[in-house]
Design a protein around this motif. Structure first.
Motif, PDB file in Angstrom:
ATOM      1  N   TYR A  47      -8.917 -23.143  35.426  1.00  0.00           N
ATOM      2  CA  TYR A  47      -8.033 -23.911  34.558  1.00  0.00           C
ATOM      3  C   TYR A  47      -7.703 -23.092  33.321  1.00  0.00           C
ATOM      4  N   SER A  48      -6.467 -23.220  32.857  1.00  0.00           N
ATOM      5  CA  SER A  48      -6.068 -22.527  31.632  1.00  0.00           C
ATOM      6  C   SER A  48      -4.946 -23.310  30.953  1.00  0.00           C
ATOM      7  N   SER A  49      -5.002 -23.338  29.625  1.00  0.00           N
ATOM      8  CA  SER A  49      -3.977 -24.044  28.862  1.00  0.00           C
ATOM      9  C   SER A  49      -2.876 -23.107  28.394  1.00  0.00           C
ATOM     10  N   ARG A  50      -3.015 -21.820  28.703  1.00  0.00           N
ATOM     11  CA  ARG A  50      -1.993 -20.864  28.273  1.00  0.00           C
ATOM     12  C   ARG A  50      -1.303 -20.260  29.489  1.00  0.00           C
ATOM     13  N   SER A  51      -0.183 -19.588  29.220  1.00  0.00           N
ATOM     14  CA  SER A  51       0.595 -18.996  30.293  1.00  0.00           C
ATOM     15  C   SER A  51      -0.144 -17.808  30.888  1.00  0.00           C
TER      16      SER A  51
END
Length: 337
Positions: A47-51
């Protein structure tokens, strides 16, 4: 010889399921990547909240496991493993950094396990039909291979400063009981370098996790019951920032003169393991260690394995007995699950 007793994660590879990720995500995007390696597949959920440049990350993950396979595969003639096995006894061979790290850990666990984990079983593996040279047992080669290996893991000497290794006896080295675990650790290295903190990665059934899912829940792992007749979950537990690997004797078998033999070799006899322990799962800080310890404990058997794990602070789950009369023994972290 981990990975044959599979565990399951979030629907990314055959035989892998159990991460309950259908809950709402909190500003993080879920990614799932997988690819071929070491005769099976690697997989990564993160999971990642950035591009992210997913194409580049996928390339890096594939390259990481390919590098391990290229160096440690007994099936690839140019691998460091094959070259070491072909180098004359007593002659130094310059080896790649990753190969050296695995050699060093294999030596350490070989010594710590009193030889239950042993690199010097390559001849026996080939003779019994589990290696690259033949897929069937060879009775004459089995007769020759039926001899105790170096029980302290001293079949190879490795100089980490010079980066050279040499065989001290005419034995064939095999790293299949530890290489997949190291491949998992290398997947973690790629994701860590990319700044990704929440992930679950695997090569076959060897796994390692970091962080949690966006909803704050831990990664949930299911352990398959060692049953050749059906595939079902026998045990579930949380994996928080640790690695897990397993080894079993109920898959990858051969039949010789009416007797069924497993792929895991007993270094003290040069023959397949023959005890009442069906499968072992081990939790450790890194997957390379979990992989090797799972093999070692399986070799030790249903009495010495649990006793050794408890005495030495190893977290292990043992399945003992046949499919109709099976018991489970837990040590370490598994006592809390």
């Amino acid at each position: 010889m981990g990975g044959f007793w599979k565990m399951f994660i979030d629907k990314i590879a055959p035989g892998m399921i159990l991460d309950s990720s259908k809950t709402p995500y909190i500003s993080s995007k879920r990614y799932a990547l997988n690819g071929p390696t070491m005769g099976t597949r690697y997989s990564a959920i993160f999971y990642s909240s950035r591009s992210l440049d997913i194409e580049d990350l996928s390339t890096q993950l594939q390259a990481a496991v390919d590098e391990v396979d290229d160096q440690m595969s007994p099936w690839k003639q140019q691998s460091a493993l094959v070259r070491l096995n072909q180098t004359p006894v007593g002659t130094n061979l310059k080896v790649p950094e990753h190969f050296g790290k695995v050699l060093a850990r294999a030596q350490y666990i070989g010594s710590a396990s009193n030889g239950a984990f042993n690199m010097a079983v390559g001849e026996a593996i080939n003779a019994w039909g589990f290696g690259p040279h033949s897929r069937r047992p060879h009775p004459e080669k089995i007769r020759v291979a039926k001899k105790p290996c170096f029980l302290t893991g001293a079949a190879v000497l490795f100089d980490p400063v010079a980066g050279v290794a040499r065989r001290v006896s005419d034995v064939q080295i095999d790293l299949c009981g530890i290489a997949k675990g190291y491949g998992v650790d290398q997947l973690c290295h790629v994701l860590n370098a990319a700044g990704i903190k929440d992930y679950l990665v695997a090569v076959d059934g060897e796994m390692r996790s970091s962080g949690k899912k966006p909803n704050g829940r831990s990664w949930i792992i299911g352990v398959e019951e060692p049953d050749t007749r059906a595939r079902k979950i026998a045990h579930m537990f949380e994996l928080n920032g640790l690695a897990v690997a397993s080894s079993g004797n109920y898959r990858h078998q051969v039949v010789l003169e009416g007797f069924v033999s497993s792929h895991t070799m007993d270094p003290s006899t040069g023959s397949p393991v023959c005890n009442n322990l069906n499968a072992v799962t081990v939790i450790a800080d890194d997957c390379m260690s979990a992989d090797a310890w799972a093999t070692a404990l399986l070799v030790m058997g249903e009495i010495d394995g649990p006793r050794f794990a408890e005495t030495h602070g190893l977290s292990a789950l043992f399945f003992i007995g046949d499919q109709l009369d099976q018991s489970v023994v837990k040590t370490g972290i598994f006592l809390n699950n």
